[in-house]
Design a protein around this motif. Sequence first.
Motif, PDB file in Angstrom:
ATOM      1  N   PHE A 114     -39.140  15.021  13.884  1.00  0.00           N
ATOM      2  CA  PHE A 114     -38.968  16.050  12.866  1.00  0.00           C
ATOM      3  C   PHE A 114     -37.701  16.867  13.122  1.00  0.00           C
ATOM      4  O   PHE A 114     -36.911  17.116  12.206  1.00  0.00           O
ATOM      5  CB  PHE A 114     -40.198  16.959  12.859  1.00  0.00           C
ATOM      6  N   ASP A 117     -34.488  14.275  12.791  1.00  0.00           N
ATOM      7  CA  ASP A 117     -34.204  13.657  11.497  1.00  0.00           C
ATOM      8  C   ASP A 117     -34.516  14.538  10.294  1.00  0.00           C
ATOM      9  O   ASP A 117     -34.210  14.167   9.159  1.00  0.00           O
ATOM     10  CB  ASP A 117     -35.024  12.361  11.361  1.00  0.00           C
ATOM     11  N   LYS A 119     -37.377  14.943   9.219  1.00  0.00           N
ATOM     12  CA  LYS A 119     -38.578  14.377   8.609  1.00  0.00           C
ATOM     13  C   LYS A 119     -39.304  13.531   9.644  1.00  0.00           C
ATOM     14  O   LYS A 119     -38.737  13.134  10.669  1.00  0.00           O
ATOM     15  CB  LYS A 119     -38.233  13.520   7.396  1.00  0.00           C
ATOM     16  N   HIS A 144     -46.109  12.005   5.106  1.00  0.00           N
ATOM     17  CA  HIS A 144     -44.649  12.130   5.090  1.00  0.00           C
ATOM     18  C   HIS A 144     -44.347  13.612   5.136  1.00  0.00           C
ATOM     19  O   HIS A 144     -44.753  14.355   4.232  1.00  0.00           O
ATOM     20  CB  HIS A 144     -44.056  11.507   3.835  1.00  0.00           C
ATOM     21  N   LYS A 146     -41.347  16.541   5.567  1.00  0.00           N
ATOM     22  CA  LYS A 146     -39.919  16.856   5.538  1.00  0.00           C
ATOM     23  C   LYS A 146     -39.724  18.339   5.821  1.00  0.00           C
ATOM     24  O   LYS A 146     -40.577  19.160   5.476  1.00  0.00           O
ATOM     25  CB  LYS A 146     -39.315  16.541   4.172  1.00  0.00           C
ATOM     26  N   LYS A 147     -38.567  18.659   6.404  1.00  0.00           N
ATOM     27  CA  LYS A 147     -38.191  20.060   6.579  1.00  0.00           C
ATOM     28  C   LYS A 147     -37.932  20.679   5.224  1.00  0.00           C
ATOM     29  O   LYS A 147     -37.395  20.024   4.328  1.00  0.00           O
ATOM     30  CB  LYS A 147     -36.934  20.203   7.439  1.00  0.00           C
TER      31      LYS A 147
END
Length: 149
Positions: A114, A117, A119, A144, A146-147
Amino acid sequence: MEIFEMIKQHMAASVPFANYTGVKLEEVSAERGVATLAKRGEVENHIQTMHAGAMFTLGEAASGAAMGGVMADQLLAARPVAANASIKYVKTAKTDITAIATASIPAEEALKAFHADGKVVFDVNVDLRDADENTCAEMTVAWHIKKTG
């Protein structure tokens, strides 16, 4: 208040459908999520066993608790989505059900990806058990994350 208890309370308050169904989050930790669903008329099917949709909702909620536990201190900076789910019904559920969800990777590995990447993707495996500890369904949810921002 401990972070896992905060996550449990937030998830219970922010998922209206699971609440409507009667799902109760029992545990959130870095290792797993546990949720329960009492068997009652509103969640039964035509043969008076637990409805498949109710079991799916329970399993997905437990998987979200496990995902939240893995992502704990980064959860406010993340946008998690259950991107895919599969369930295998093994045995009719005639009692209350407990869903025990476990992430496929350790928290430190997920957080490392996390941070690197922005994510991370991982599965959460869920065992849905009746009051006699019999597996009634097995579920996998692909999360999934993601930031944000």
